[in-house]
Design a protein around this motif. Structure first.
Motif, PDB file in Angstrom:
ATOM      1  N   SER A 287      -5.395  -7.025   3.456  1.00  0.00           N
ATOM      2  CA  SER A 287      -5.274  -6.090   2.328  1.00  0.00           C
ATOM      3  C   SER A 287      -6.524  -5.175   1.890  1.00  0.00           C
ATOM      4  CB  SER A 287      -4.730  -6.864   1.183  1.00  0.00           C
ATOM      5  OG  SER A 287      -5.803  -7.739   0.701  1.00  0.00           O
ATOM      6  N   HIS A 288      -7.402  -5.247   2.678  1.00  0.00           N
ATOM      7  CA  HIS A 288      -8.648  -4.501   2.428  1.00  0.00           C
ATOM      8  C   HIS A 288      -8.992  -3.644   3.703  1.00  0.00           C
ATOM      9  CE1 HIS A 288      -9.792  -6.530  -1.259  1.00  0.00           C
ATOM     10  NE2 HIS A 288      -9.640  -7.647  -0.589  1.00  0.00           N
ATOM     11  N   GLU A 289      -7.885  -3.531   4.651  1.00  0.00           N
ATOM     12  CA  GLU A 289      -7.866  -2.719   5.794  1.00  0.00           C
ATOM     13  C   GLU A 289      -7.709  -1.509   5.281  1.00  0.00           C
ATOM     14  OE1 GLU A 289      -5.732  -4.514   8.902  1.00  0.00           O
ATOM     15  OE2 GLU A 289      -7.332  -5.878   9.227  1.00  0.00           O
TER      16      GLU A 289
ATOM     17  N   ILE B  61     -11.255   4.030  -8.572  1.00  0.00           N
ATOM     18  CA  ILE B  61     -10.436   3.940  -7.461  1.00  0.00           C
ATOM     19  C   ILE B  61      -9.999   2.552  -7.044  1.00  0.00           C
ATOM     20  CG2 ILE B  61     -11.499   5.885  -6.268  1.00  0.00           C
ATOM     21  CD1 ILE B  61     -13.368   3.979  -4.847  1.00  0.00           C
ATOM     22  N   ASP B  62     -10.584   1.485  -7.836  1.00  0.00           N
ATOM     23  CA  ASP B  62     -10.282   0.078  -7.643  1.00  0.00           C
ATOM     24  C   ASP B  62     -10.595  -0.765  -8.759  1.00  0.00           C
ATOM     25  OD1 ASP B  62      -9.399  -2.082  -5.919  1.00  0.00           O
ATOM     26  OD2 ASP B  62     -11.475  -2.511  -5.087  1.00  0.00           O
ATOM     27  N   ILE B  63      -9.666  -1.799  -9.149  1.00  0.00           N
ATOM     28  CA  ILE B  63      -9.920  -2.747  -9.961  1.00  0.00           C
ATOM     29  C   ILE B  63      -9.599  -4.293  -9.447  1.00  0.00           C
ATOM     30  CG2 ILE B  63      -9.453  -3.443 -12.376  1.00  0.00           C
ATOM     31  CD1 ILE B  63      -8.450  -0.962 -13.153  1.00  0.00           C
ATOM     32  N   ASN B  64     -10.529  -5.045  -9.698  1.00  0.00           N
ATOM     33  CA  ASN B  64     -10.418  -6.282  -9.019  1.00  0.00           C
ATOM     34  C   ASN B  64     -10.460  -7.423  -9.939  1.00  0.00           C
ATOM     35  OD1 ASN B  64     -10.778  -5.398  -6.161  1.00  0.00           O
ATOM     36  ND2 ASN B  64     -12.672  -4.827  -7.111  1.00  0.00           N
ATOM     37  N   TYR B  65      -9.511  -8.509  -9.688  1.00  0.00           N
ATOM     38  CA  TYR B  65      -9.699  -9.640 -10.714  1.00  0.00           C
ATOM     39  C   TYR B  65     -10.745 -10.694 -10.089  1.00  0.00           C
ATOM     40  CZ  TYR B  65      -8.798 -13.719 -13.194  1.00  0.00           C
ATOM     41  OH  TYR B  65      -8.921 -14.719 -14.415  1.00  0.00           O
TER      42      TYR B  65
ATOM     43  N   ASN C 156      -1.321  -5.085  -6.911  1.00  0.00           N
ATOM     44  CA  ASN C 156      -0.629  -3.769  -6.448  1.00  0.00           C
ATOM     45  C   ASN C 156      -1.499  -2.535  -6.725  1.00  0.00           C
ATOM     46  OD1 ASN C 156       0.945  -1.385  -6.826  1.00  0.00           O
ATOM     47  ND2 ASN C 156       2.634  -2.704  -5.936  1.00  0.00           N
ATOM     48  N   ARG C 157      -1.852  -1.791  -5.815  1.00  0.00           N
ATOM     49  CA  ARG C 157      -2.714  -0.707  -5.954  1.00  0.00           C
ATOM     50  C   ARG C 157      -2.197   0.486  -6.861  1.00  0.00           C
ATOM     51  NH1 ARG C 157      -7.500  -1.660  -3.040  1.00  0.00           N
ATOM     52  NH2 ARG C 157      -7.154  -2.706  -1.024  1.00  0.00           N
ATOM     53  N   GLN C 158      -0.897   0.331  -7.029  1.00  0.00           N
ATOM     54  CA  GLN C 158      -0.138   1.398  -7.711  1.00  0.00           C
ATOM     55  C   GLN C 158      -0.372   0.762  -9.181  1.00  0.00           C
ATOM     56  OE1 GLN C 158       4.295   1.868  -7.741  1.00  0.00           O
ATOM     57  NE2 GLN C 158       3.690   4.129  -7.970  1.00  0.00           N
TER      58      GLN C 158
END
Ligand SMILES: O=P(O)(O)O[C@@H]1[C@@H](OP(=O)(O)O)[C@H](OP(=O)(O)O)[C@H](O)[C@H](OP(=O)(O)O)[C@H]1OP(=O)(O)O
Ligand SMILES: Nc1ncnc2c1ncn2[C@@H]1O[C@H](COP(=O)(O)OP(=O)(O)O)[C@@H](O)[C@H]1O
Ligand SMILES: [Mg+2]
Ligand SMILES: [Mg+2]
Length: 349
Positions: A185-187, A312-316, A124-126
């Motif tokens: 989810s990447h649009e 701006i983003d964190i990815n597992y 979740n981006r929040q």
């Protein structure tokens, strides 16, 4: 849940005997014999991930170092497979999470990389940026923060007012709230004017666009190892662009399109990597707060500043296969995990 089958590799590689975590709870150690089993790592990954991550160079090195990578069969109960020392996974379904949680209750000795509830934070981006906002990483080496953002759950017609009330500055990056591994989810899109914001499709996060010279830093974290690479990113938006553009512009998925910018001829003010001590501190803090060992951080440096960074983003469990030398870093990480578990067990911990 769709997993992908085991990958084979050459059998004539040198084999190294090592101490496996699985052997700790089994008889050889208790009986005083030297444990000789390999480290068994079960993996539950999509077909795409198997292809990008389990590259031949990783498989060969793992084999040399005594690490046995075994595909988990999703048609059979997990408890009937293994025994595993480590389970490596990136499957987002609720069913899989439940399978893992049940398994962990039964087999606390098995290291699950990483715990599903910790991974959920990044879906979740929040919530993914919440820990960063709480960090106080202003230091001698720089400042790390997140762009101002607003979550919109429903009713697109309310967005212009919500944005005005929150005092967000245009342009805004609109990102789907949930990150679930789908291409949708990447649009992402860039909104230039307030009125057009009502064309967006909630639930989403609206984030202030930060000019950063078109270069992004991808900070990969594998346990205690941190590696940073440069990628091309979105170009800056100037006042002229703002005055002469209206509407919402979809932009292509940057990580897919982005070639490495590590060898490009760039302005040193823009391409200079973030200071190592800052990255070390950031990595350590986030590892602890997120409870994760495998992730990456997308970080940009605000144009015109020497040391103001935005996450701006964190990815597992991102595309480690794109990271130079990942096969060495990853196999060493697995061996270190087993070693520390072994030492802990010997010392009665
Ligand atoms: O496939 P790749 O190698 O581009 O890796 C994707 C990552 O690219 P990156 O390593 O940051 O360049 C990608 O990172 P970005 O979100 O694009 O920054 C995601 O981690 C993606 O996973 P998901 O679709 O969000 O579940 C990752 O996709 P999966 O491989 O995990 O499906
Ligand atoms: N706030 C922002 N300011 C400037 N550029 C951004 C911002 N947010 C995202 N971007 C650009 O959009 C790209 C994709 O955004 P990101 O949040 O990383 O989503 P994804 O999870 O799809 O990678 C980033 O790599 C960067 O190039
Ligand atoms: Mg990203
Ligand atoms: Mg992402």
């Amino acid at each position: 849940m769709r997993l992908h089958g085991e990958v084979s590799f050459d059998e004539d590689e040198e084999e190294v005997v090592m101490v496996p975590a699985a052997a700790l709870s089994s008889s050889p150690l208790n009986g005083g014999a030297v444990p000789v089993t390999r480290l068994v790592v079960g993996y539950a990954l999509t077909k795409k991930k198997v292809k990008s991550f389990l590259q031949p160079k990783l498989l060969l090195l793992a084999r040399k170092k005594g690490i046995n990578l075994v595909a988990i069969d999703d048609t059979r109960p997990l408890a009937e497979q293994g025994p595993f020392d480590v389970i490596l996974h990136k499957i987002t379904s609720k069913e899989w999470q439940q399978v893992l949680e049940d398994y962990h209750e039964e087999h606390p000795e098995v290291t699950v990389l990483d715990p599903p509830n910790a991974i959920n934070h990044l879906n979740n981006r929040q919530s993914m940026l919440a820990e960063v906002s709480d960090l106080n990483l202003s230091s001698f080496y720089g400042e790390v923060c997140t762009p101002r953002q607003l979550v919109i759950m429903r009713d697109p017609s309310s967005i212009p007012t919500a944005v005005a009330m929150a005092g967000l500055t245009l342009p805004l990056v609109a990102k789907p709230l949930v990150v679930d591994g789908t291409s949708k989810s990447h649009e992402l899109s860039l909104a230039y004017d307030e009125a057009s914001l009502s064309m967006l499709d909630p639930p989403l996060v609206l984030q202030e666009f930060v000019n950063h010279g078109g270069i992004l830093f991808k900070v990969y974290i594998i346990g205690e190892t941190i590696q940073v690479v440069r990628r091309f990113s979105l170009p800056d938006v100037n006042t002229y662009d703002l005055l002469n553009n209206v509407g919402v512009y979809r932009f292509p998925r940057v990580s897919c399109a982005a070639a490495s910018a590590d060898h490009a001829d760039l302005d040193p003010h823009i391409s200079e990597l973030p200071p190592r001590p800052l990255l070390e501190k950031l990595g350590k803090e986030l590892r602890g707060r997120l409870g994760l060992r495998l992730f990456n951080i997308d970080m940009i440096r605000e144009l015109g500043t020497k040391d103001r960074y935005y996450i701006i983003d964190i990815n597992y469990f991102p595309g480690f296969g794109k990271m130079p030398g990942y096969e060495h870093i990853f196999t060493d990480f697995l061996l270190n995990l087993a070693q520390s578990k072994y030492k802990k067990c010997l010392s009665g911990g």
